[in-house]
Motif scaffolding. Sequence first.
Motif, PDB file in Angstrom:
ATOM      1  N   VAL A  60      90.866  86.032  35.897  1.00  3.59           N
ATOM      2  CA  VAL A  60      90.999  87.366  35.306  1.00  3.59           C
ATOM      3  C   VAL A  60      90.949  87.267  33.786  1.00  3.59           C
ATOM      4  N   ASP A  61      91.629  86.274  33.222  1.00  2.25           N
ATOM      5  CA  ASP A  61      91.605  86.087  31.772  1.00  2.25           C
ATOM      6  C   ASP A  61      90.180  85.811  31.292  1.00  2.25           C
ATOM      7  N   ALA A  62      89.439  84.992  32.038  1.00  2.53           N
ATOM      8  CA  ALA A  62      88.064  84.662  31.652  1.00  2.53           C
ATOM      9  C   ALA A  62      87.170  85.900  31.720  1.00  2.53           C
ATOM     10  N   PHE A  63      87.366  86.712  32.766  1.00  4.25           N
ATOM     11  CA  PHE A  63      86.599  87.958  32.894  1.00  4.25           C
ATOM     12  C   PHE A  63      86.890  88.880  31.718  1.00  4.25           C
ATOM     13  N   GLU A  64      88.180  89.088  31.426  1.00  6.70           N
ATOM     14  CA  GLU A  64      88.552  90.017  30.355  1.00  6.70           C
ATOM     15  C   GLU A  64      88.030  89.543  29.003  1.00  6.70           C
ATOM     16  N   ALA A  65      88.138  88.260  28.742  1.00  3.48           N
ATOM     17  CA  ALA A  65      87.656  87.727  27.469  1.00  3.48           C
ATOM     18  C   ALA A  65      86.149  87.907  27.337  1.00  3.48           C
ATOM     19  N   PHE A  66      85.436  87.732  28.446  1.00  3.42           N
ATOM     20  CA  PHE A  66      83.977  87.881  28.395  1.00  3.42           C
ATOM     21  C   PHE A  66      83.585  89.328  28.125  1.00  3.42           C
ATOM     22  N   VAL A  67      84.229  90.271  28.819  1.00 10.80           N
ATOM     23  CA  VAL A  67      83.869  91.679  28.654  1.00 10.80           C
ATOM     24  C   VAL A  67      84.214  92.164  27.244  1.00 10.80           C
TER      25      VAL A  67
ATOM     26  N   ALA B  45      70.418  97.232  19.416  1.00  9.44           N
ATOM     27  CA  ALA B  45      69.870  97.506  20.744  1.00  9.44           C
ATOM     28  C   ALA B  45      68.663  96.610  20.992  1.00  9.44           C
ATOM     29  N   GLN B  46      68.558  96.111  22.208  1.00  7.84           N
ATOM     30  CA  GLN B  46      67.430  95.269  22.580  1.00  7.84           C
ATOM     31  C   GLN B  46      66.686  95.904  23.736  1.00  7.84           C
ATOM     32  N   PRO B  47      65.352  95.844  23.744  1.00  7.15           N
ATOM     33  CA  PRO B  47      64.609  96.345  24.895  1.00  7.15           C
ATOM     34  C   PRO B  47      64.878  95.481  26.112  1.00  7.15           C
ATOM     35  N   TYR B  48      64.658  96.043  27.278  1.00  9.69           N
ATOM     36  CA  TYR B  48      64.890  95.285  28.504  1.00  9.69           C
ATOM     37  C   TYR B  48      63.996  94.051  28.522  1.00  9.69           C
ATOM     38  N   GLY B  49      64.590  92.915  28.810  1.00 11.30           N
ATOM     39  CA  GLY B  49      63.837  91.676  28.868  1.00 11.30           C
ATOM     40  C   GLY B  49      64.773  90.488  28.915  1.00 11.30           C
ATOM     41  N   GLU B  50      64.222  89.295  28.811  1.00 11.22           N
ATOM     42  CA  GLU B  50      65.023  88.082  28.973  1.00 11.22           C
ATOM     43  C   GLU B  50      66.142  87.999  27.948  1.00 11.22           C
ATOM     44  N   ALA B  51      65.860  88.369  26.682  1.00 10.32           N
ATOM     45  CA  ALA B  51      66.891  88.265  25.643  1.00 10.32           C
ATOM     46  C   ALA B  51      68.072  89.173  25.955  1.00 10.32           C
ATOM     47  N   GLN B  52      67.787  90.404  26.363  1.00 12.42           N
ATOM     48  CA  GLN B  52      68.869  91.339  26.685  1.00 12.42           C
ATOM     49  C   GLN B  52      69.672  90.846  27.880  1.00 12.42           C
ATOM     50  N   ILE B  53      68.980  90.362  28.900  1.00 14.07           N
ATOM     51  CA  ILE B  53      69.658  89.923  30.120  1.00 14.07           C
ATOM     52  C   ILE B  53      70.549  88.715  29.842  1.00 14.07           C
ATOM     53  N   ARG B  54      69.996  87.724  29.145  1.00 15.50           N
ATOM     54  CA  ARG B  54      70.798  86.518  28.885  1.00 15.50           C
ATOM     55  C   ARG B  54      71.972  86.816  27.960  1.00 15.50           C
ATOM     56  N   ALA B  55      71.798  87.753  27.029  1.00 14.70           N
ATOM     57  CA  ALA B  55      72.902  88.098  26.132  1.00 14.70           C
ATOM     58  C   ALA B  55      74.041  88.770  26.878  1.00 14.70           C
ATOM     59  N   ALA B  56      73.731  89.387  28.007  1.00 16.40           N
ATOM     60  CA  ALA B  56      74.749  90.116  28.770  1.00 16.40           C
ATOM     61  C   ALA B  56      75.420  89.251  29.828  1.00 16.40           C
ATOM     62  N   LEU B  57      74.947  88.018  30.021  1.00 17.59           N
ATOM     63  CA  LEU B  57      75.463  87.150  31.072  1.00 17.59           C
ATOM     64  C   LEU B  57      76.123  85.908  30.483  1.00 17.59           C
ATOM     65  N   PRO B  58      77.092  85.351  31.175  1.00 19.38           N
ATOM     66  CA  PRO B  58      77.656  84.065  30.736  1.00 19.38           C
ATOM     67  C   PRO B  58      76.693  82.930  31.074  1.00 19.38           C
ATOM     68  N   GLU B  59      76.903  81.801  30.488  1.00 22.72           N
ATOM     69  CA  GLU B  59      76.116  80.617  30.845  1.00 22.72           C
ATOM     70  C   GLU B  59      76.406  80.264  32.304  1.00 22.72           C
ATOM     71  N   GLY B  60      75.362  79.819  33.002  1.00 20.57           N
ATOM     72  CA  GLY B  60      75.567  79.374  34.375  1.00 20.57           C
ATOM     73  C   GLY B  60      74.888  80.221  35.423  1.00 20.57           C
ATOM     74  N   VAL B  61      74.317  81.388  35.041  1.00 18.51           N
ATOM     75  CA  VAL B  61      73.584  82.207  36.006  1.00 18.51           C
ATOM     76  C   VAL B  61      72.230  81.546  36.253  1.00 18.51           C
ATOM     77  N   PRO B  62      71.820  81.366  37.505  1.00 18.98           N
ATOM     78  CA  PRO B  62      70.575  80.644  37.807  1.00 18.98           C
ATOM     79  C   PRO B  62      69.357  81.248  37.110  1.00 18.98           C
ATOM     80  N   ASP B  63      68.476  80.365  36.639  1.00 21.72           N
ATOM     81  CA  ASP B  63      67.282  80.809  35.921  1.00 21.72           C
ATOM     82  C   ASP B  63      66.364  81.649  36.798  1.00 21.72           C
ATOM     83  N   ASP B  64      66.302  81.341  38.113  1.00 22.91           N
ATOM     84  CA  ASP B  64      65.384  82.085  38.972  1.00 22.91           C
ATOM     85  C   ASP B  64      65.842  83.543  39.132  1.00 22.91           C
ATOM     86  N   VAL B  65      67.141  83.794  39.067  1.00 27.54           N
ATOM     87  CA  VAL B  65      67.648  85.168  39.138  1.00 27.54           C
ATOM     88  C   VAL B  65      67.237  85.929  37.887  1.00 27.54           C
ATOM     89  N   VAL B  66      67.405  85.311  36.720  1.00 25.84           N
ATOM     90  CA  VAL B  66      66.995  85.948  35.467  1.00 25.84           C
ATOM     91  C   VAL B  66      65.493  86.187  35.477  1.00 25.84           C
TER      92      VAL B  66
END
Length: 427
Positions: free
Chosen positions: A227-234, A242-263
């Motif tokens: 819970v602490d990790a979630f709250e700190a991330f949010v 503002a960034q247009p939809y794309g890889e930069a926007q998606i990766r900036a919104a996610l923590p490290e560790g999300v699989p590359d194939d999903v992105v």
Amino acid sequence: MASVNAPRGMRDFLPADKARRERVLAVIRERYRAHGFDEIETPVVEEYARLHAGIGGDNEKLAFNILRRGLDADAIRAAAEDPAALTDLGLRYDLTVPLARFYATNRAELPAVFRSIQIAPVWRAERPQKGRYRQFLQCDIDIIGDASARAEAELIVASLDAVAALSLADASVRINDRRALDAMLDVFGFPADERPGVLITIDKLDKIGASGVAAELRERGASAAAVDAFEAFVLRTQTSQAQPYGEAQIRAALPEGVPDDVVAHLVGVGESVAAARGGEDAPLVFDPFLVRGMGYYTGTIFELAHPSVPYSLGGGGRYDGMIGRFLGQDVPAVGFSIGFERIVDLVEAGAGEDERSVVLVHDRDVPVARLLALKSGLVAEGARVRLEQRTKNVKGLLARAAADGYRTFATVSATTTRDDLDLKPLG
């Protein structure tokens, strides 16, 4: 005296309301067909076991079940503790479960990639309230047999086209992936057995904020460190640019560790939507905490948004595991459902009206043969025609006709011919 009202949570539609709904449906159907989707029809009932197979999420609890025929009082008492023994059928609570069954039944006669339209009523035993009904219409398009990002892009483009054709421009789509959500929960440290409940709480993020979600997670007994990790991330500091939809926007919104194939899949959806719109930026917004409650989603999920309202106007996602429950082998599938009952309330009255419509106000002494001849002649010319005998309150008569969608009127006497008709606008 018995009530004359419709059952709670269900509605009657007066002619003007029904006509408006049909005009909106005609636009949606036409745009979906233009994008290569074909309409199918399935029964309003499905087998009880299929509707309660654990693939319908919370909707299974809201199913209207149908009592088995021929049960006597003793049989009902004996089976009182076993709903499956009392019922063998139920009203469909969505169109996705029937579609999965339909595809499994008719697969040999369908193309390898099947694009379907379903527009039909569904029933849920909801608590009736404003905007929530027990019987309502769903407008679904689905693509079965395509695991690529093209399928999601086709659904999004077709749905945006449909709402734009209803004069609801500037719509956008919030998008996420259940695999990204699961990867984030893993990064934060939530154990697998906690995640269903955690997602239910995270789904409230827009309403109660990050601190509210964290507080509720702690009350639920979720892992404190996670819970602490979630709250700190949010609550982390983020750039306001503002960034247009794309890889930069998606990766900036996610923590490290999300699989590359999903992105990569999410990026591919955006690139395909942008290409379909002539290269302009895709009207997509990546939302890493978009959840959508249906348990059968296995990948991409999305919701349709419009700046005029704070709630979604539709949504859907990928459900690659559902059809395999019927076939014994997984088949990729993804769908998008427009929230018709919400959409129709936003469409301006009269939108899409282009038909000729005439009210013939006639005197009492006009022969029936003359009236029907005049009417038939106008109908043959492509008009919609109503006959109304003149009353003392002609103004009220015409106002009612205008409310029913008629646009012109003419008065008819015993000697009126087609050439004599003087069509005047209503309203």
